[in-house]
Design a protein around this motif. Structure first.
Motif, PDB file in Angstrom:
ATOM      1  N   HIS A 199       1.954   7.629  -6.668  1.00 48.45           N
ATOM      2  CA  HIS A 199       0.437   8.889  -6.604  1.00 48.45           C
ATOM      3  C   HIS A 199       1.546  10.433  -6.372  1.00 48.45           C
ATOM      4  O   HIS A 199       1.157  10.716  -6.919  1.00 48.45           O
ATOM      5  CB  HIS A 199      -0.372   8.220  -5.776  1.00 48.45           C
ATOM      6  CG  HIS A 199      -0.902  10.106  -5.568  1.00 48.45           C
ATOM      7  ND1 HIS A 199      -1.935   9.984  -6.254  1.00 48.45           N
ATOM      8  CD2 HIS A 199      -1.317  10.601  -4.071  1.00 48.45           C
ATOM      9  CE1 HIS A 199      -2.679  11.437  -5.436  1.00 48.45           C
ATOM     10  NE2 HIS A 199      -2.229  11.769  -4.606  1.00 48.45           N
ATOM     11  N   TRP A 200       2.241   9.540  -5.673  1.00 48.70           N
ATOM     12  CA  TRP A 200       3.012  11.272  -4.886  1.00 48.70           C
ATOM     13  C   TRP A 200       4.254  11.638  -6.567  1.00 48.70           C
ATOM     14  O   TRP A 200       4.460  12.512  -6.471  1.00 48.70           O
ATOM     15  CB  TRP A 200       3.491  11.442  -3.193  1.00 48.70           C
ATOM     16  CG  TRP A 200       2.267  10.943  -2.732  1.00 48.70           C
ATOM     17  CD1 TRP A 200       1.899  10.119  -1.688  1.00 48.70           C
ATOM     18  CD2 TRP A 200       1.827  12.379  -2.032  1.00 48.70           C
ATOM     19  NE1 TRP A 200       0.756  10.782  -0.382  1.00 48.70           N
ATOM     20  CE2 TRP A 200       0.562  11.938  -1.113  1.00 48.70           C
ATOM     21  CE3 TRP A 200       1.230  13.962  -2.761  1.00 48.70           C
ATOM     22  CZ2 TRP A 200      -0.340  12.899  -0.738  1.00 48.70           C
ATOM     23  CZ3 TRP A 200       0.174  14.459  -1.981  1.00 48.70           C
ATOM     24  CH2 TRP A 200      -0.103  14.273  -0.999  1.00 48.70           C
TER      25      TRP A 200
ATOM     26  N   GLY B 225       0.938  -1.145  -0.335  1.00 49.55           N
ATOM     27  CA  GLY B 225       0.130  -0.290  -0.125  1.00 49.55           C
ATOM     28  C   GLY B 225       1.273   1.263   0.042  1.00 49.55           C
ATOM     29  O   GLY B 225       0.662   2.075  -0.720  1.00 49.55           O
ATOM     30  N   TRP B 226       2.098   1.530   0.822  1.00 50.32           N
ATOM     31  CA  TRP B 226       2.477   2.683   0.987  1.00 50.32           C
ATOM     32  C   TRP B 226       3.043   2.555  -0.712  1.00 50.32           C
ATOM     33  O   TRP B 226       3.563   3.881  -0.904  1.00 50.32           O
ATOM     34  CB  TRP B 226       3.478   2.368   1.987  1.00 50.32           C
ATOM     35  CG  TRP B 226       3.421   3.228   3.107  1.00 50.32           C
ATOM     36  CD1 TRP B 226       2.898   2.133   4.497  1.00 50.32           C
ATOM     37  CD2 TRP B 226       3.071   3.941   3.746  1.00 50.32           C
ATOM     38  NE1 TRP B 226       1.879   3.101   5.522  1.00 50.32           N
ATOM     39  CE2 TRP B 226       2.115   3.971   4.717  1.00 50.32           C
ATOM     40  CE3 TRP B 226       2.977   5.489   3.390  1.00 50.32           C
ATOM     41  CZ2 TRP B 226       2.244   4.935   5.452  1.00 50.32           C
ATOM     42  CZ3 TRP B 226       2.203   6.683   4.053  1.00 50.32           C
ATOM     43  CH2 TRP B 226       2.101   6.908   5.376  1.00 50.32           C
ATOM     44  N   CYS B 227       3.588   1.228  -0.607  1.00 49.47           N
ATOM     45  CA  CYS B 227       4.419   1.337  -2.462  1.00 49.47           C
ATOM     46  C   CYS B 227       3.576   1.661  -3.531  1.00 49.47           C
ATOM     47  O   CYS B 227       4.205   3.590  -4.003  1.00 49.47           O
ATOM     48  CB  CYS B 227       5.183   0.148  -2.590  1.00 49.47           C
ATOM     49  SG  CYS B 227       6.391   0.155  -4.172  1.00 49.47           S
TER      50      CYS B 227
ATOM     51  N   LEU C 214       9.786   9.374  -1.335  1.00 48.56           N
ATOM     52  CA  LEU C 214      10.624   8.957  -1.175  1.00 48.56           C
ATOM     53  C   LEU C 214      10.176   8.531   0.306  1.00 48.56           C
ATOM     54  O   LEU C 214      10.480   7.463   0.584  1.00 48.56           O
ATOM     55  CB  LEU C 214      12.185   9.930  -0.876  1.00 48.56           C
ATOM     56  CG  LEU C 214      12.127  10.464  -1.574  1.00 48.56           C
ATOM     57  CD1 LEU C 214      14.095  11.342  -2.235  1.00 48.56           C
ATOM     58  CD2 LEU C 214      12.725   9.090  -3.040  1.00 48.56           C
ATOM     59  N   PHE C 215       9.564   9.417   1.342  1.00 47.89           N
ATOM     60  CA  PHE C 215       8.906   8.799   2.494  1.00 47.89           C
ATOM     61  C   PHE C 215       8.242   7.433   2.369  1.00 47.89           C
ATOM     62  O   PHE C 215       8.838   6.245   3.355  1.00 47.89           O
ATOM     63  CB  PHE C 215       8.181  10.062   3.560  1.00 47.89           C
ATOM     64  CG  PHE C 215       7.847   9.867   4.462  1.00 47.89           C
ATOM     65  CD1 PHE C 215       8.308   9.254   6.192  1.00 47.89           C
ATOM     66  CD2 PHE C 215       6.202   9.432   4.615  1.00 47.89           C
ATOM     67  CE1 PHE C 215       7.392   8.967   6.738  1.00 47.89           C
ATOM     68  CE2 PHE C 215       5.748   9.214   5.558  1.00 47.89           C
ATOM     69  CZ  PHE C 215       6.480   8.512   6.901  1.00 47.89           C
ATOM     70  N   CYS C 216       7.261   7.239   1.519  1.00 44.56           N
ATOM     71  CA  CYS C 216       6.008   6.433   1.635  1.00 44.56           C
ATOM     72  C   CYS C 216       7.588   5.601   0.913  1.00 44.56           C
ATOM     73  O   CYS C 216       7.155   4.375   1.621  1.00 44.56           O
ATOM     74  CB  CYS C 216       5.663   6.738   0.113  1.00 44.56           C
ATOM     75  SG  CYS C 216       4.016   7.731   0.556  1.00 44.56           S
ATOM     76  N   LEU C 217       8.264   5.770   0.209  1.00 45.03           N
ATOM     77  CA  LEU C 217       9.240   4.524  -0.012  1.00 45.03           C
ATOM     78  C   LEU C 217      10.149   3.923   0.649  1.00 45.03           C
ATOM     79  O   LEU C 217      10.297   2.068   1.159  1.00 45.03           O
ATOM     80  CB  LEU C 217      10.165   4.582  -1.988  1.00 45.03           C
ATOM     81  CG  LEU C 217       9.097   4.814  -2.509  1.00 45.03           C
ATOM     82  CD1 LEU C 217      10.481   4.878  -4.065  1.00 45.03           C
ATOM     83  CD2 LEU C 217       8.588   3.883  -3.454  1.00 45.03           C
TER      84      LEU C 217
ATOM     85  N   LEU D  74       8.626  19.038  -2.256  1.00 38.81           N
ATOM     86  CA  LEU D  74       8.269  18.703  -0.760  1.00 38.81           C
ATOM     87  C   LEU D  74       7.099  17.292  -1.449  1.00 38.81           C
ATOM     88  O   LEU D  74       7.039  16.206  -0.522  1.00 38.81           O
ATOM     89  CB  LEU D  74       7.098  19.892  -0.522  1.00 38.81           C
ATOM     90  CG  LEU D  74       7.527  21.063   0.117  1.00 38.81           C
ATOM     91  CD1 LEU D  74       6.002  21.790   0.872  1.00 38.81           C
ATOM     92  CD2 LEU D  74       7.842  20.580   1.508  1.00 38.81           C
ATOM     93  N   THR D  75       6.085  17.187  -2.556  1.00 37.23           N
ATOM     94  CA  THR D  75       5.786  15.692  -3.064  1.00 37.23           C
ATOM     95  C   THR D  75       6.697  14.941  -3.394  1.00 37.23           C
ATOM     96  O   THR D  75       6.296  13.791  -2.682  1.00 37.23           O
ATOM     97  CB  THR D  75       4.812  16.274  -4.254  1.00 37.23           C
ATOM     98  OG1 THR D  75       5.348  17.221  -5.184  1.00 37.23           O
ATOM     99  CG2 THR D  75       3.618  16.680  -3.534  1.00 37.23           C
TER     100      THR D  75
END
Length: 289
Positions: A40-41, A33-35, A65-68, A59-60
């Protein structure tokens, strides 16, 4: 297509949140899900680059990168067991077959639940035209009613535009405070706490944010319509004074919520510890290779 990617990510996060904590698969689903969320971001900088909003480009990209990174951590947890932050700030892997102890936190699961609930609150208003029009129209109507109640001759030029003395302010989704409301609802909903604390945390955040946002919109309309600050009245009122006031208000609301739900502070602290440890490990690994 990108909307489908978004809803797939939210659906996977929700699924991860509702699966029992003792099942290993919840980490796999959450990681995927985070991947997907990072896709999206990662697409958003293209839009912001086109409109030359370079701050949001950065920022996006960083959030992608944070999500990854969160996805990587959850997939590692799927292999080795959930990362648990003990009260002594020690990070360790736990067994899926046992319940998480009372003095420890499963940080990535809390973060996934908060993100899923926040996205479930916000994105319908951002992506469904009927809901988008409904919330914007309601805020515009309430602001106009309040102005007229105060004896100020403002009126609605269209369903989302308020005019005062020939100067018109357009109410958009960002003027409804739905982003901040979704954020606090997600955070509060991710905490395992009794209703005797969850309800007060909700009351001091969501309704207060909504009312303060109406006051902010009223101020901007009056300042612009009355030309309080000359030709730059809208920019000064909206971009500086209103944003500064919103920042102070959100800080005070956050403080109140954290006092009621200290688990949130533990989650934020634990997230910092886990992310920094994993990032150090990855950087060291890449440097060694």
């Amino acid at each position: 297509m990108i909307e489908s990617v978004l809803w797939l990510a939210v659906g996977l996060m929700i699924a991860s949140s509702v699966i029992p904590r003792t099942l290993r698969v919840r980490k796999l689903i959450g990681g995927i899900g985070w991947c997907v969320f990072s896709i999206h971001w990662g697409y958003q900088p293209i839009h912001y680059f086109e409109i030359q909003d370079y701050a949001n480009v950065g920022l996006t990209f960083l959030f992608a990168l944070f999500c990854l990174l969160v996805a990587y951590i959850m997939l590692q947890e799927y292999r080795k067991g959930p990362l648990i932050l003990k009260n002594d700030r020690e990070v360790m892997h736990s067994e899926f077959s046992t319940q998480v102890e009372g003095d420890s936190l499963d940080i990535t699961s809390m973060l996934t639940s908060a993100s899923a609930l926040g996205a479930l609150v916000y994105f319908p208003f951002a992506n469904f035209p009927s809901l988008n029009t409904w919330i914007i129209g309601n805020v515009a109507s309430q602001v106009t009613w309040a102005l007229q109640y105060l004896g100020i001759p403002a009126y609605m030029k269209t369903w989302n535009m308020i005019t005062l003395n020939g100067y018109t302010v357009e109410i958009i989704l960002a003027c409804t405070a739905i982003e901040s409301i979704a954020l606090f609802m997600g955070l509060i909903g991710s905490v395992r706490a009794p209703l005797s604390r969850l309800v007060p945390a909700f009351i001091v955040s969501v309704p207060v944010i909504y009312v303060l946002n109406l006051i902010r919109d009223i101020f901007v309309v009056i300042a612009y319509g009355e030309q309080w600050f000359g030709t730059d009245s809208f920019i000064i009122a909206h971009n500086y004074i209103a944003k500064a006031g919103s920042g102070i208000a959100l800080f005070l609301i956050s403080y109140a919520v954290l006092k009621i739900l200290p688990e949130l502070l533990e989650m934020i602290d634990g997230l910092w510890v886990i992310l920094s440890e994993e990032l150090k490990y990855l950087l060291h690994r890449f440097a060694r290779d």
